[in-house]
Scaffold this motif. Sequence first.
Motif, PDB file in Angstrom:
ATOM      1  N   ALA A 259      51.455  41.206  27.114  1.00 21.98           N
ATOM      2  CA  ALA A 259      50.533  39.947  26.719  1.00 21.98           C
ATOM      3  C   ALA A 259      51.607  39.093  27.172  1.00 21.98           C
ATOM      4  O   ALA A 259      51.378  38.199  27.649  1.00 21.98           O
ATOM      5  CB  ALA A 259      49.263  40.418  26.272  1.00 21.98           C
ATOM      6  N   HIS A 260      51.851  38.642  26.167  1.00 27.30           N
ATOM      7  CA  HIS A 260      53.055  37.570  25.860  1.00 27.30           C
ATOM      8  C   HIS A 260      54.251  37.038  27.015  1.00 27.30           C
ATOM      9  O   HIS A 260      54.848  36.062  27.614  1.00 27.30           O
ATOM     10  CB  HIS A 260      53.183  37.274  24.789  1.00 27.30           C
ATOM     11  CG  HIS A 260      52.131  36.577  23.864  1.00 27.30           C
ATOM     12  ND1 HIS A 260      51.761  36.936  22.249  1.00 27.30           N
ATOM     13  CD2 HIS A 260      50.814  36.969  23.364  1.00 27.30           C
ATOM     14  CE1 HIS A 260      51.091  37.074  20.963  1.00 27.30           C
ATOM     15  NE2 HIS A 260      50.273  36.377  22.457  1.00 27.30           N
ATOM     16  N   ALA A 261      54.824  38.234  27.022  1.00 27.35           N
ATOM     17  CA  ALA A 261      55.901  38.297  27.870  1.00 27.35           C
ATOM     18  C   ALA A 261      55.546  38.360  29.444  1.00 27.35           C
ATOM     19  O   ALA A 261      56.204  37.385  29.896  1.00 27.35           O
ATOM     20  CB  ALA A 261      56.358  39.900  28.159  1.00 27.35           C
ATOM     21  N   LEU A 262      54.259  38.561  29.876  1.00 26.55           N
ATOM     22  CA  LEU A 262      53.178  37.776  31.022  1.00 26.55           C
ATOM     23  C   LEU A 262      52.441  35.996  31.082  1.00 26.55           C
ATOM     24  O   LEU A 262      52.029  36.070  31.719  1.00 26.55           O
ATOM     25  CB  LEU A 262      52.479  38.841  31.713  1.00 26.55           C
ATOM     26  CG  LEU A 262      53.140  39.753  32.253  1.00 26.55           C
ATOM     27  CD1 LEU A 262      51.772  41.214  31.573  1.00 26.55           C
ATOM     28  CD2 LEU A 262      54.106  39.796  33.016  1.00 26.55           C
ATOM     29  N   LYS A 263      52.333  35.842  29.606  1.00 26.65           N
ATOM     30  CA  LYS A 263      52.105  34.115  29.104  1.00 26.65           C
ATOM     31  C   LYS A 263      50.913  34.133  29.767  1.00 26.65           C
ATOM     32  O   LYS A 263      50.342  33.061  29.641  1.00 26.65           O
ATOM     33  CB  LYS A 263      52.811  33.156  29.874  1.00 26.65           C
ATOM     34  CG  LYS A 263      54.721  33.282  30.249  1.00 26.65           C
ATOM     35  CD  LYS A 263      54.758  31.931  31.291  1.00 26.65           C
ATOM     36  CE  LYS A 263      56.183  31.872  31.215  1.00 26.65           C
ATOM     37  NZ  LYS A 263      57.131  30.825  32.121  1.00 26.65           N
ATOM     38  N   ARG A 264      50.275  35.484  28.779  1.00 22.41           N
ATOM     39  CA  ARG A 264      48.577  35.652  28.292  1.00 22.41           C
ATOM     40  C   ARG A 264      48.524  35.570  27.364  1.00 22.41           C
ATOM     41  O   ARG A 264      49.391  36.482  26.369  1.00 22.41           O
ATOM     42  CB  ARG A 264      48.410  36.567  29.691  1.00 22.41           C
ATOM     43  CG  ARG A 264      48.338  36.985  30.879  1.00 22.41           C
ATOM     44  CD  ARG A 264      47.257  35.437  31.645  1.00 22.41           C
ATOM     45  NE  ARG A 264      47.749  35.623  32.793  1.00 22.41           N
ATOM     46  CZ  ARG A 264      48.135  34.929  33.654  1.00 22.41           C
ATOM     47  NH1 ARG A 264      49.887  33.835  32.953  1.00 22.41           N
ATOM     48  NH2 ARG A 264      48.716  34.749  34.791  1.00 22.41           N
ATOM     49  N   LYS A 265      47.659  34.601  26.462  1.00 19.03           N
ATOM     50  CA  LYS A 265      47.233  34.919  25.161  1.00 19.03           C
ATOM     51  C   LYS A 265      46.178  36.587  24.876  1.00 19.03           C
ATOM     52  O   LYS A 265      45.670  36.438  26.395  1.00 19.03           O
ATOM     53  CB  LYS A 265      46.505  33.294  25.002  1.00 19.03           C
ATOM     54  CG  LYS A 265      46.995  32.506  25.238  1.00 19.03           C
ATOM     55  CD  LYS A 265      46.865  30.901  23.879  1.00 19.03           C
ATOM     56  CE  LYS A 265      48.159  30.152  24.431  1.00 19.03           C
ATOM     57  NZ  LYS A 265      46.902  28.751  23.301  1.00 19.03           N
ATOM     58  N   VAL A 266      46.425  36.764  23.996  1.00 21.97           N
ATOM     59  CA  VAL A 266      45.327  38.012  23.489  1.00 21.97           C
ATOM     60  C   VAL A 266      44.236  37.113  22.728  1.00 21.97           C
ATOM     61  O   VAL A 266      44.203  36.421  21.833  1.00 21.97           O
ATOM     62  CB  VAL A 266      46.295  38.894  23.156  1.00 21.97           C
ATOM     63  CG1 VAL A 266      45.098  40.068  22.829  1.00 21.97           C
ATOM     64  CG2 VAL A 266      47.256  39.032  24.010  1.00 21.97           C
ATOM     65  N   ALA A 267      42.807  37.350  23.315  1.00 25.00           N
ATOM     66  CA  ALA A 267      41.833  37.413  21.656  1.00 25.00           C
ATOM     67  C   ALA A 267      41.575  38.892  21.505  1.00 25.00           C
ATOM     68  O   ALA A 267      41.602  39.675  21.905  1.00 25.00           O
ATOM     69  CB  ALA A 267      40.903  36.922  23.036  1.00 25.00           C
ATOM     70  N   ALA A 268      41.126  38.945  20.068  1.00 24.10           N
ATOM     71  CA  ALA A 268      41.450  40.460  20.004  1.00 24.10           C
ATOM     72  C   ALA A 268      39.621  40.232  18.821  1.00 24.10           C
ATOM     73  O   ALA A 268      39.278  39.945  18.371  1.00 24.10           O
ATOM     74  CB  ALA A 268      42.067  41.397  18.580  1.00 24.10           C
ATOM     75  N   HIS A 269      38.597  41.541  19.782  1.00 22.75           N
ATOM     76  CA  HIS A 269      37.375  41.278  18.977  1.00 22.75           C
ATOM     77  C   HIS A 269      38.015  42.407  17.686  1.00 22.75           C
ATOM     78  O   HIS A 269      38.345  43.564  18.308  1.00 22.75           O
ATOM     79  CB  HIS A 269      36.575  42.416  20.460  1.00 22.75           C
ATOM     80  CG  HIS A 269      35.916  43.079  19.130  1.00 22.75           C
ATOM     81  ND1 HIS A 269      34.340  42.908  19.555  1.00 22.75           N
ATOM     82  CD2 HIS A 269      35.696  44.576  18.519  1.00 22.75           C
ATOM     83  CE1 HIS A 269      33.660  43.852  18.887  1.00 22.75           C
ATOM     84  NE2 HIS A 269      34.379  44.914  18.499  1.00 22.75           N
TER      85      HIS A 269
END
Length: 452
Positions: A259-269
């Motif tokens: 996700a970070h390589a694709l410049k997307r942040k991650v939200a974790a339930h």
Amino acid sequence: MRRTIGLFVVAALAVAHAYGQAQKPENKPPETKAPETKTLVLKAARLFDGKSNSLVTPGLVIVTGGKIYAAGANATVPAGAEVIDLGDTTILPGFIDAHTHLTMMYTIDYKQSALDALQKTIPERTLDAIANAKVTLMAGFTTVRDVGSQDFIDVGLRNAIRNGKVPGPRMLVCVHAIGSTGGHCDGTGYRSGVFGNERGPEQGVANGPDQMRYAVRLAHKYGADVIKTCASGGVLSLTDDVDTPQLTQEEMNALIDEAHALKRKVAAHAHGAEAAKRAIRAGVDSIEHGTFLDDEAMDMMKQRGTYYVPTLMALQGLSEQMQAGMYIPPTIRAKAEQAMTSLHKTFQKALAKNIKIGLGTDAAVYPHGRNGEEFHQMVDLGMKPVDALKAGTSVDAELLGLADKIGSLEAGKSADIVAVPGNPLQDIRQTEHVLFVMKEGVIYKNDRSETR
């Protein structure tokens, strides 16, 4: 198949737009329109800029071309500008909700909700989502991070709002959440084979590091602005314990790295501490819910700058269902009661440790449009009113990666502006009574003003 689904979504949005045009009431602002070309001056008794620890008196915001030109008590009013006097109100940045489900309907009846999920067509669910988006915007929330959907409805809704087809908040969407087989992100509680086949990475269900990367790439391919993962069990899922980890460390590492390589942040339930720690070690951007976080997890979050989004309104919604005597499956009721015992204490501990806390509500677990009640939920547990306001404005803007565009009333930023009665620092529940809503320079709601 995706082409067919896409056509359904487009058709539903087109029908909704046509209906809205035909039914447009007189003497009310249109559903959508371009920003005002003339300069507007918003005037109120007070102003909260999203970052300061106090209010400015009086409040002035100058808007032109959909952007904020100037803000503050000493802002110079340009000659010929139209002044909108909002009276004894407080002007604030448009609110942000970092955890919504606009494409899901709230239904107090659990069994009816389960039946609706099986019977409603994609176009009907899209029309529901359009209604949810509008009521959220009217509540003063001009931006949301939507963290769970199906059938690309969130993508279609985001695009329709962005293109001015329907009114709603700016949306960051995830396409669907990503988790493991049998976990909170999978469809559970039904007999084997009832849906014909098990879900796979195309639907957000993955196993092993390689499949996690594949699932992230698919979500990104089809329009995800953010990646949502289910790191632990959930309250509302039928076959898991609420606090058990559902991804291995290697799976979590792969998902977040991709996700970070694709410049997307991650939200974790993540309700459970171990699940949260695996996500934090992997570099997750925010922990959602965090019901059973322990000291080690919180210390890791503090050290790494991980945001915490507690979603207190989710438990409020479940509590109301229980108080109304509505049926809830015994396994879900037990988990809800377990969460209610812990979450408020966890929030207070996170507050004491000075962890970054954002505002997110889990809209759809309670009725859409009540997002503003999250402010008082946080204040009731000890957060200062000004910090609660920051959580729902500038802090969330930083979490979403949009701090250069929204979250505060500063020159050059998008004219996302709301007004509430009185002084919200004295009564935080004024945030539940939004009188004025402007998004990108367009006025969507104005219940108290004199224009001259």
